[in-house]
Design a protein around this motif. Sequence first.
Motif, PDB file in Angstrom:
ATOM      1  N   GLU A 192     -25.431  15.983 -44.869  1.00  0.00           N
ATOM      2  CA  GLU A 192     -25.113  14.676 -45.178  1.00  0.00           C
ATOM      3  C   GLU A 192     -25.961  13.858 -43.881  1.00  0.00           C
ATOM      4  OE1 GLU A 192     -20.845  14.680 -42.917  1.00  0.00           O
ATOM      5  OE2 GLU A 192     -21.443  12.183 -42.897  1.00  0.00           O
ATOM      6  N   GLN A 193     -26.120  12.527 -44.519  1.00  0.00           N
ATOM      7  CA  GLN A 193     -27.366  11.927 -43.601  1.00  0.00           C
ATOM      8  C   GLN A 193     -27.048  10.403 -44.212  1.00  0.00           C
ATOM      9  OE1 GLN A 193     -31.432  12.688 -44.578  1.00  0.00           O
ATOM     10  NE2 GLN A 193     -31.738  13.202 -42.441  1.00  0.00           N
ATOM     11  N   GLU A 194     -26.981   9.787 -42.769  1.00  0.00           N
ATOM     12  CA  GLU A 194     -26.559   7.868 -43.292  1.00  0.00           C
ATOM     13  C   GLU A 194     -25.924   7.449 -43.956  1.00  0.00           C
ATOM     14  OE1 GLU A 194     -31.705   7.506 -43.316  1.00  0.00           O
ATOM     15  OE2 GLU A 194     -31.691   7.877 -41.844  1.00  0.00           O
TER      16      GLU A 194
END
Length: 404
Positions: free
Chosen positions: A345-347
């Motif tokens: 998960e990222q941004e």
Amino acid sequence: MDELNRVIIVGAGIAGVSAAEAIRRHDRDVEIMLLSDEREMPYYRLSLTRFISGELKRENLFLHPEKWYQDNRIDLRIGTTVLRVNVAEQFVELQDGSKIEWSRLILSVGASPFFPPIPGKEKKGIMAVRTLADADDLLERLHGRESCICIGGGVLGLEVAEAIARLGVKVKLYEVAPWLMPRQLNPKAASLLRKQVESLGIRVTEGALIREFIGHDACEGIRLGDGEMVMSDLVIVTAGIKPETWLAREAGIEVGKGILADDRMNSSANGVLTSGDCAEHRGILYGLWNAAQMQGKTAGENAAGTESRFEGIPLSVVLKVIGIDLFSIGEFMPKEEGYGSFEFEQEGKYYLFVTRDGHLTGSIIIGDRAMAYRVKAAVDKRHDFPPDEYGSAEHFLLYFTQNA
Ligand SMILES: Cc1cc2nc3c(=O)[nH]c(=O)nc-3n(C[C@H](O)[C@H](O)[C@H](O)COP(=O)(O)OP(=O)(O)OC[C@H]3O[C@@H](n4cnc5c(N)ncnc54)[C@H](O)[C@@H]3O)c2cc1C
């Protein structure tokens, strides 16, 4: 006497219209009759939510202008309900008692909204959105209103809630499952979606048990499992669909969950084909626009004497819900042993890769449409991902970035 050469298509949704288009492409002479019990010209059903939100105008909803049907000699009869099909004598009976003979028949009668068996579900003010008439009715009821209740947090339920919220009406949304879009998302992905949904001012309650609709003749609200009452005289229910099968069943045509169809979209009755949301093909009820369109085309081609097959489409979704790109395919929450599951998960972006025996068997991707198409292709082609080389989500991300 000349032999009858007439195809009757019952239902003028995308399946019925695609069948009519295909027939005319392959046969200049056959008589085509397209019967619809709705009062409007055939339209893009999947665009109804954009019509409700005001994004699309009514005149942009229609599949073809009226003249197109005339030019292609398709005898479109709207406001016409077929009440009975006689297979042995090859005729349909209309609501006015008239009988029309066919040499081939295509049943593309679609589906109707499913209302869960909640006590009081027949009360006034409880509605679904399936037709343009429903959309008109909803818009009228929303006029000047501050709030309403939506039941159902699946794809369609969220789209309807979004359309209503965009009109400035406060929506209280209830989903019985513990998270939104449970058929397409895992809890993690659903929580990202929920944030987006709530940013539109939609109040979401998950794991909601609706005990009953309250009120006398007219609905005044809902009572939840814990006894809480939420008041509103407008409740929109989006809890799935049920295929229209009664016409086929009463005609003695084989019905399972839908009208049973082989790869040529033939039903069990000679000369009768079927397509779209009403049809069950290889055990699957798609309930999807693309599948209805492809099945309609196949039914039309076969009705026109051209060999054509529908062999199924992968059950995946690539869609935009509440402004975010969602992709989901295959088994993403395996219950058995032997699967690998890797997430990242990222941004606001989310990636889940599920593997078994060196192949990707499922995936969820949020916020990255380009990546979604690449992953879909790898799942469809059963691309090899040796487990000793692909042990983390980053390995998959690197592969899909390098192989864009
Ligand atoms: C609001 C909304 C949004 C959607 N969004 C998407 C989406 O984003 N992506 C997607 O893939 N799918 C979407 N869908 C689903 C998609 O629209 C359907 O899968 C598709 O329209 C099915 O087409 P069909 O021709 O099989 O059935 P239908 O469109 O239901 O057409 C069947 C027609 O037959 C008529 N009929 C039934 N019985 C009779 C009878 N006895 N006599 C005469 N006429 C009869 C019905 O009234 C209807 O007009 C959406 C659906 C809705 C309601």
